[in-house]
Scaffold this motif. Structure first.
Motif, PDB file in Angstrom:
ATOM      1  N   GLY A  84      72.220 -20.683  38.072  1.00 60.12           N
ATOM      2  CA  GLY A  84      72.628 -19.972  39.286  1.00 60.12           C
ATOM      3  C   GLY A  84      71.425 -19.293  39.906  1.00 60.12           C
ATOM      4  N   VAL A  85      71.492 -19.084  41.239  1.00 56.27           N
ATOM      5  CA  VAL A  85      70.353 -18.438  41.901  1.00 56.27           C
ATOM      6  C   VAL A  85      70.823 -17.307  42.803  1.00 56.27           C
ATOM      7  N   ASP A  86      69.946 -16.304  42.915  1.00 54.18           N
ATOM      8  CA  ASP A  86      70.159 -15.187  43.824  1.00 54.18           C
ATOM      9  C   ASP A  86      68.926 -15.128  44.724  1.00 54.18           C
ATOM     10  N   ARG A  94      76.661 -20.695  40.955  1.00 47.61           N
ATOM     11  CA  ARG A  94      76.689 -20.568  42.407  1.00 47.61           C
ATOM     12  C   ARG A  94      75.366 -20.052  42.973  1.00 47.61           C
ATOM     13  N   ILE A  95      75.291 -20.079  44.294  1.00 43.17           N
ATOM     14  CA  ILE A  95      74.216 -19.391  45.013  1.00 43.17           C
ATOM     15  C   ILE A  95      74.828 -18.051  45.384  1.00 43.17           C
ATOM     16  N   VAL A  96      74.440 -16.997  44.728  1.00 38.28           N
ATOM     17  CA  VAL A  96      75.155 -15.735  44.893  1.00 38.28           C
ATOM     18  C   VAL A  96      74.536 -14.883  46.002  1.00 38.28           C
ATOM     19  N   LYS A 102      77.440 -29.383  47.088  1.00 35.90           N
ATOM     20  CA  LYS A 102      76.927 -28.570  48.186  1.00 35.90           C
ATOM     21  C   LYS A 102      77.433 -27.129  48.066  1.00 35.90           C
ATOM     22  N   GLY A 103      76.518 -26.202  48.203  1.00 31.29           N
ATOM     23  CA  GLY A 103      76.912 -24.792  48.118  1.00 31.29           C
ATOM     24  C   GLY A 103      76.754 -24.216  46.717  1.00 31.29           C
ATOM     25  N   TYR A 104      76.440 -25.053  45.754  1.00 33.00           N
ATOM     26  CA  TYR A 104      76.264 -24.580  44.378  1.00 33.00           C
ATOM     27  C   TYR A 104      74.845 -24.867  43.902  1.00 33.00           C
TER      28      TYR A 104
END
Lengths: 347, 592
Positions: free
Chosen positions: B129-131, B267-269, B397-399
């Motif tokens: 996951g990335v922030d 997710r992309i948080v 897409k989106g993750y």
């Protein structure tokens, strides 16, 4: 009955005081100075309220509009570095709790490159300049400053650690000086002299004031930066003079000579003197004139004439009128970011 | 031109003084470390033996420091992108191989990277996951054996003046897999650093004078107990080139902890906003000078001109304090906010909205900040053992990595089903409640018909029409729709529910344990299902008709067996801070 109570109370007090003394003597100085985990949190908490973030002129062409300073009196006097940042109508002093105060310039000394500001607040913690510690090579030091302007708002100043590596003099190149101060400095191994750090406090591991952080200084030849502080002992006299309102340099002559100096003789053409205080900028210098020979250039801002501060074209004329044509005129000018000392002489 | 004018005699003197001063310093340190030894030493006549004792103490202190530093090295990783692109540092935080690094380190590496550890192994790792806003990335190393991991500290306890050390891969020196240790002082805490570029913002970060250089990015910062206090990620360089100039910044580990369960969701948080702007006024108060009427803060009662006093239990004295606090929370968390109006203090619980639109975040991940490319060695070491598991990646897409979203969604649901499985129950559910006024509430939940008998009359849903227009009964925010979707999830499960994803875990103000959250869209309404991380049971359902309206909340407690199923018998229905109903389930009938 009342007497008895008083007696008991007195005894209790005595006991408490004695207990306090015992604890104190047991703990010893060493304990007070360095906590068991070797951290400096206590010292930092003690020092930070004395450190001031200063905001003024700048903010363009890579010139930061902030620097550092520290409180040196109960009346709100702040010792700081003398720089263009203070060349502003409004200079703001910000305490470690974010409180802002407008600061007025009490005085400055171009030779030591220090200035003293004053804010209208009393009873703030301050460094007592008569209680400073003699610095020694090898001493552990902490450098407090607002380097890089990191400490915004109510954030307290940054603290860096290091050691005094050397006590030495910085060589000064004649004509184009990067710093005017030619006394002894404390060379540090900490990366203390960053943008905005000038005017910060250098203290010992136990929180005693040792020096004031100098400006950024780079060796153009090697590209290396030097981190240094001016020992506070070197500044005691000059700080006292500024605080007492004594002018640092009295005018050499009190009577105007018959053959007085003037801008015309020197070949200096300033900006048209149309304001009440037109800044003494050099518009151009005449060919083959003493000014030309001495190295004065267009756009130089004349700050000092024979070590006396001038702030306007009128000041310049007035000051020159006290100098005999046969004498040498020493000008301190600002050229871009550099300060330069120029000697002008009519041959 | 030289700046320094060295003078031979003074140099010699310097050395002598240096030795003397060093002696003094060591003496002081040693005395401090063992206060008991002091009294014994004071009267010792033999200076020599005193010196010996001291040497032992200094030696002991040094050994202790070496031990602490050594203990932290094991969990350090050096990150290399495929083909040697980019690179940086990281730290393993759990035995199953999860590791923290900077987003700007993983960014040029793409989805897979290689990580070396001081044990001499090179591991394959995958993005989890990335922030992008907070510059944090969670990766997972593929390892057959449990990995050594760092102990996380409470970074709010870090104080200026404490010692710390950074472990990492500066200038990508760790080609022998051994990390570099740099030591220094904490120069500042709770620092706010303005965004550099578009999204990246460092809030509430720790400033250190330990050398942080390119390549140190993503690596751990430790306190002198060997506990992880931050993730090194940034420095002030400006005109002095890309080397340390005494100022490095670390993301506080408390911020990372807040985001960790979100990052595990693949997710992309996003970070959070209050929907209000504040400024520090002349009196030193932090005052709201702009507020969106569509924000949750506005609905909770915050208004223009209110003075912010506490935010997330931290005192607010300056606008930067506010930004610092806001920056450490993920989108969607609920935090307390205390404000003062006309001398009266009010405390509200605010739902934090997201800062960015999903497209903005996606853009940041796809294009993002340019990679840091420190000079020096870029080739990967040869003859390394590669442990690989390419299965743990799924693109969507989106993750960042959809594999992990599915993994956790399945985990949470399987756990719930293990306690109470409704899949095979019949279609017709009849629930009979008694509310706080001893009135009867009845719900009839059927596949084709959903209705209820409430104290103020009967209500019926028309399932052929948009559900967001049928938020009955009045004042509940949509209790009937919520009950309908509750049954829908229980019977159909997350796969068949509709669009449903795992959000991560978060604390809730009224609940003791963290809650694991499913976000689901059905028809046109959004639902959030909260599962207790300890019991695995569904504890809260929130129904959001749209982003700008308060949800209908149903708190489920007191699970008991009825009809052979474990059912929550206590339902508390809340809408807009008002308790609509407090119901006890008296009877559950499940029929064909």
């Amino acid at each position: 009955m009342k007497d008895l109570m008083t007696n008991i109370m007195n005894l209790t007090w005595l006991l408490l005081v004695l207990l306090g003394c015992t604890t104190f003597s047991n703990s010893g100085i060493a304990h007070q100075r360095y906590p068991a985990d070797g951290s400096f949190t206590k010292v930092v908490q003690k020092i930070q309220p004395k450190i001031i973030k200063i905001y003024g002129a700048g903010g363009f062409r890579g010139l930061e509009s902030y620097q550092s300073g520290f409180l040196i009196s109960n009346e709100g006097h702040i010792l700081t570095s003398w720089s263009y940042v203070l060349d502003s109508d409004i200079v703001l002093a910000v305490l470690d709790d974010g409180k802002k105060y407008p600061a007025t310039l009490v005085g400055m000394d171009p030779q030591y490159e220090i200035a003293i500001l004053k804010i209208d607040v009393t009873e703030l913690p301050f460094f007592d300049l008569s209680q400073t510690l003699e610095s020694e090579v090898g001493m552990k030091v902490l450098a407090f400053s607002n380097l890089y302007g990191i400490a915004v708002g109510n954030e307290a100043s940054s603290v860096l650690h290091g050691y005094i590596c050397a006590k030495t003099k910085l060589t000064v190149r004649q004509g184009s000086r990067k710093i005017n101060y030619d006394g002894e400095v404390l060379v540090l191994d900490a990366m203390s002299n960053n943008p905005g750090a000038a005017g910060g406090a250098l203290v010992s591991g136990s929180g005693d004031l040792l020096g004031i952080l100098g400006k950024e200084l780079k060796n153009d030849l090697t590209g290396t930066w030097i981190n240094y502080a001016i020992p506070i002992a070197e500044l005691e006299g000059v700080v006292g003079d500024i605080l007492s309102g004594n002018e640092r340099v009295a005018r050499a002559e009190t009577i105007k000579p018959k053959q007085a100096m003037s801008t015309q003789f020197l070949g200096i053409v300033t900006l048209p003197n149309i304001l009440s205080k037109t800044p003494p900028f050099v518009d151009h210098v005449l060919d083959k004139s003493p000014a030309k020979e001495g190295g004065l250039m267009a756009d130089d801002l004349i700050l000092f004439v024979n070590k006396r501060r001038i702030t306007s074209c009128d000041d310049l004329d007035e000051e020159l009128s006290f100098i005999d044509q046969e004498d040498i005129v020493t000008l301190l000018v600002q050229r871009g970011e550099k300060l330069m000392t120029l000697d002008l002489e009519i041959e | 031109m030289r700046f320094l004018k060295p003078d031979k005699t003074s140099t010699t003197k310097c050395r002598l003084r240096l030795r003397a001063v060093w002696g003094c310093r060591l003496l002081t340190i040693a005395i401090c470390l063992t206060p008991l030894a002091l009294s014994g030493q004071e009267n010792t006549p033999q200076t020599r033996s005193k010196q010996d004792d001291l040497d032992k103490l200094v030696y002991k202190a040094e050994q202790e420091r070496i031990r602490i530093v050594q203990s932290t090295l094991k969990s350090a990783i050096s990150i290399f992108g495929p083909g040697g692109n980019g690179g940086g540092s990281g730290v393993v935080i759990s035995a199953d191989g999860y590791a923290i690094t900077n987003f700007h380190v993983t960014q040029p590496c793409g989805t897979h990277m290689k990580c070396s550890m001081p044990n001499g192994k090179l591991y394959d790792a995958v993005i989890v996951g990335v922030d992008p806003t907070g510059d944090v990335a969670l990766i997972k190393l593929f390892s057959e054996e449990p990995l050594p991991f760092a102990k996380l500290a409470d970074s709010n306890e870090v104080e200026v003046g404490q010692w710390c050390f950074a472990v990492g891969n500066p200038f990508l020196l760790a080609t022998d897999f051994q990390p570099t240790v740099t030591y220094g002082l904490v120069s500042g805490v709770h620092r706010y650093q303005y965004p550099s570029g578009t999204l990246l913002e460092y809030t509430d970060c720790i400033q250190v004078d330990a050398s942080i250089n390119p390549g140190n990015s993503g690596g751990p910062l430790y306190n002198m107990k060997g506990e992880l206090i931050g993730i090194n990620g940034r420095g002030s360089f400006e005109k002095r080139g890309r080397v340390n100039v005494g100022v490095g910044y670390a993301i506080s580990i408390n911020q990372v902890k807040n985001f960790l369960d979100y990052l595990k969701s693949g997710r992309i948080v996003d970070h959070a906003t209050l929907g209000a702007q504040v400024f520090s006024d002349a009196d030193g108060q932090v005052v709201v000078n702009n507020i969106l009427s569509t924000s949750d803060a506005y609905r909770r009662g915050l208004r223009y001109g209110d003075e912010i006093v506490f935010f997330a239990d931290r005192p607010i004295h300056h606008a930067n304090d506010f930004k610092n606090v806001l920056g450490i929370y993920p989108k969607g968390w609920r935090v307390p906010l205390t404000f003062r109006r006309e001398g009266v203090l009010n405390t509200i619980q605010v739902r934090l909205a997201g800062v960015h639109r999903p497209a903005e975040l996606l853009n940041a991940v796809e294009k993002g900040a340019p990679a840091q490319r420190p000079p020096g060695q870029k080739k990967l070491p040869k003859n390394h053992k590669v442990v690989s598991n390419p299965k743990e990646y799924e693109q969507k897409k989106g993750y960042a990595n959809y594999y992990f979203n599915e993994l956790h969604r399945k985990r949470v649901w399987d756990r719930f089903v293990k306690v109470t499985d409704w899949k095979k129950t019949e279609a017709n559910w009849q629930l009979k409640f008694t509310d706080q006024n001893s009135s009867t509430v009845e719900l009839g939940l059927n596949e084709n018909q959903v209705g209820g008998l409430f104290p103020l009359g009967p209500e019926l849903l028309d399932l052929s029409k948009d559900l967001d227009q049928q938020l009955v009964p009045l004042g509940s925010g949509g209790l009937l729709v919520a009950a309908h979707l509750w049954k829908h999830l229980l019977q159909e499960g997350p796969e068949k529910f509709g669009e449903l994803y795992y959000l991560g875990a978060m604390p809730l103000p009224t609940m003791q344990n963290k809650q694991e959250v499913f976000v689901a869209v059905h028809d046109v309404v959004e639902c959030r299902f909260y599962f207790d991380s300890e019991t695995g049971l569904l504890s809260l359902l929130e129904l959001y008709p749209d982003e700008m309206t308060d949800p209908c909340e149903i708190y489920f407690t007191n699970y008991q067996v009825q009809e052979g199923m474990k059912v929550p018998v206590h339902w508390r229905v809340i809408w807009s801070d008002f308790e609509f109903s407090n119901m006890q389930l008296k009877e559950l009938k499940i029929t064909k």
